[in-house]
Design an enzyme around this catalytic site. Sequence first.
Site, PDB file in Angstrom:
ATOM      1  N   GLU A  53      29.949   8.820  59.643  1.00 44.92           N
ATOM      2  CA  GLU A  53      28.857   9.169  60.484  1.00 44.92           C
ATOM      3  C   GLU A  53      28.811   8.409  61.728  1.00 44.92           C
ATOM      4  O   GLU A  53      28.429   7.293  61.609  1.00 44.92           O
ATOM      5  CB  GLU A  53      27.431   9.358  59.572  1.00 44.92           C
ATOM      6  CG  GLU A  53      26.172   9.611  60.330  1.00 44.92           C
ATOM      7  CD  GLU A  53      26.322  10.953  61.387  1.00 44.92           C
ATOM      8  OE1 GLU A  53      26.098  10.920  62.501  1.00 44.92           O
ATOM      9  OE2 GLU A  53      26.561  11.919  60.628  1.00 44.92           O
ATOM     10  N   ASN A  61      21.864  17.597  62.449  1.00 45.79           N
ATOM     11  CA  ASN A  61      20.864  18.461  62.837  1.00 45.79           C
ATOM     12  C   ASN A  61      20.173  19.019  61.712  1.00 45.79           C
ATOM     13  O   ASN A  61      18.903  19.577  61.756  1.00 45.79           O
ATOM     14  CB  ASN A  61      21.595  19.845  63.339  1.00 45.79           C
ATOM     15  CG  ASN A  61      21.721  19.749  64.735  1.00 45.79           C
ATOM     16  OD1 ASN A  61      21.166  18.881  65.376  1.00 45.79           O
ATOM     17  ND2 ASN A  61      22.451  20.723  65.410  1.00 45.79           N
ATOM     18  N   GLY A  67      12.543  25.938  59.309  1.00 43.97           N
ATOM     19  CA  GLY A  67      12.003  27.146  58.565  1.00 43.97           C
ATOM     20  C   GLY A  67      12.302  27.381  57.046  1.00 43.97           C
ATOM     21  O   GLY A  67      11.780  27.301  56.104  1.00 43.97           O
ATOM     22  N   GLY A  68      13.801  27.064  56.805  1.00 46.83           N
ATOM     23  CA  GLY A  68      14.008  27.519  55.393  1.00 46.83           C
ATOM     24  C   GLY A  68      15.536  27.805  55.153  1.00 46.83           C
ATOM     25  O   GLY A  68      16.279  28.011  56.148  1.00 46.83           O
ATOM     26  N   ASP A 240      32.267  16.729  68.784  1.00 46.50           N
ATOM     27  CA  ASP A 240      33.313  15.951  68.794  1.00 46.50           C
ATOM     28  C   ASP A 240      34.284  16.615  67.412  1.00 46.50           C
ATOM     29  O   ASP A 240      35.541  16.396  67.790  1.00 46.50           O
ATOM     30  CB  ASP A 240      32.773  14.544  68.226  1.00 46.50           C
ATOM     31  CG  ASP A 240      31.936  13.789  69.141  1.00 46.50           C
ATOM     32  OD1 ASP A 240      31.482  14.291  70.049  1.00 46.50           O
ATOM     33  OD2 ASP A 240      31.692  12.693  68.801  1.00 46.50           O
ATOM     34  N   THR A 273       8.892  26.330  64.187  1.00 47.94           N
ATOM     35  CA  THR A 273       9.565  27.102  63.146  1.00 47.94           C
ATOM     36  C   THR A 273       9.376  28.571  62.926  1.00 47.94           C
ATOM     37  O   THR A 273       7.982  28.959  63.358  1.00 47.94           O
ATOM     38  CB  THR A 273       9.574  26.756  61.855  1.00 47.94           C
ATOM     39  OG1 THR A 273      10.205  27.587  60.951  1.00 47.94           O
ATOM     40  CG2 THR A 273       8.187  26.363  61.544  1.00 47.94           C
ATOM     41  N   GLU A 274      10.302  29.679  62.891  1.00 49.73           N
ATOM     42  CA  GLU A 274       9.781  30.843  62.895  1.00 49.73           C
ATOM     43  C   GLU A 274       8.826  31.347  61.819  1.00 49.73           C
ATOM     44  O   GLU A 274       8.295  32.574  61.681  1.00 49.73           O
ATOM     45  CB  GLU A 274      11.133  31.671  62.810  1.00 49.73           C
ATOM     46  CG  GLU A 274      11.975  31.804  63.865  1.00 49.73           C
ATOM     47  CD  GLU A 274      13.245  32.299  63.646  1.00 49.73           C
ATOM     48  OE1 GLU A 274      14.016  33.077  64.338  1.00 49.73           O
ATOM     49  OE2 GLU A 274      13.974  32.316  62.511  1.00 49.73           O
ATOM     50  N   ARG A 298      16.184  36.329  67.642  1.00 48.98           N
ATOM     51  CA  ARG A 298      15.835  35.345  68.501  1.00 48.98           C
ATOM     52  C   ARG A 298      16.443  35.529  69.811  1.00 48.98           C
ATOM     53  O   ARG A 298      15.514  35.326  70.824  1.00 48.98           O
ATOM     54  CB  ARG A 298      16.586  33.906  68.129  1.00 48.98           C
ATOM     55  CG  ARG A 298      16.169  33.386  66.768  1.00 48.98           C
ATOM     56  CD  ARG A 298      16.866  32.105  66.564  1.00 48.98           C
ATOM     57  NE  ARG A 298      16.137  31.493  65.081  1.00 48.98           N
ATOM     58  CZ  ARG A 298      16.892  30.575  64.640  1.00 48.98           C
ATOM     59  NH1 ARG A 298      17.725  29.962  64.877  1.00 48.98           N
ATOM     60  NH2 ARG A 298      16.093  29.846  63.518  1.00 48.98           N
TER      61      ARG A 298
END
Length: 309
Positions: A53, A61, A67-68, A240, A273-274, A298
């Site tokens: 990492e 991310n 949201g879920g 990357d 969030t939506e 969206r």
Amino acid sequence: MKKILLASVVSAAFAVPAAAADHADVVVIGAGGAGLSAAVTAHDLGKKVIVLEKMAFVGGNTNRAAGGLNAAETKPQGKAGIKDTIETHFNDTMKGGKYLNNPDLVHVLTDNARYSVDFINSLPGGDLTDVGMMAGATNKRSHRPAGGGFVGANVVKTLATAAKDKGIDVRTNAKAEKLIVKNGQVVGVQYKDKNGVKTIDAKAVVLASGGFGANQELLTKINPKLNGFGTTNQPGATGDGIILGEKAGADTVDMTQIQTHPTVVPNNGEMITEAVRGNGAILVNQDGKRFINELQTRDVVSAAELKQP
């Protein structure tokens, strides 16, 4: 050459062994939700795993996922009395992608998403037990922690804890710089950390390094209309892994399909969030007028916003 798959989120500290191994059955590049899931799964299958990492913390991310996790025919849905089907999830996903999606890959997603919910819920601390409504969905199928909390924080904490408890070798501040290819196969990774350049020999390499939303140069090269747009991606999402894959002979697809999110906090990239709209919030312009059905996809909502005064 074997196909190389490009996979597209609470910090945790991991101790690197004093004499770190230079070989593994599986090397995973990227310690977000996809990478940590791959690492835990490979470990449970008896493989020796090393995770690289580039950032100082894990999660990628997924740390920002709010949201879920969408899945149909799940145990939490059944417990809540929600009637949904994998076929409906498939159709909603195809429609949301304007039918540009690869149906075979969409089936892989929708046919198996319920097992992702089971996987997280089976780990200590995993909580995808609440189910809510999201834009573009016919039924409630967005799985999140009880009480509607952010999904990403729970998923990352759960996976990071599992990786640590299982003794998986997760190396942060370790940036993969090159895929080692011999006889048409990827057989290792060259990476750089604070001590210099190192190499790991591997039987398999999983690229789970995410997208390129934080790479403004690459974004505008692909779509000049996005010049000046901010991003909800974390700073390390600079593509990357995509570049590594291309240099090793991998193909890319659908690079132009870049999504804008209609509800964020300007300037700092924080996503709203939506779930907020899914629970009834409306959008109004500066004149106080509602201008769109908030549960449209969206791209439709974003386009409508850009037309406002």
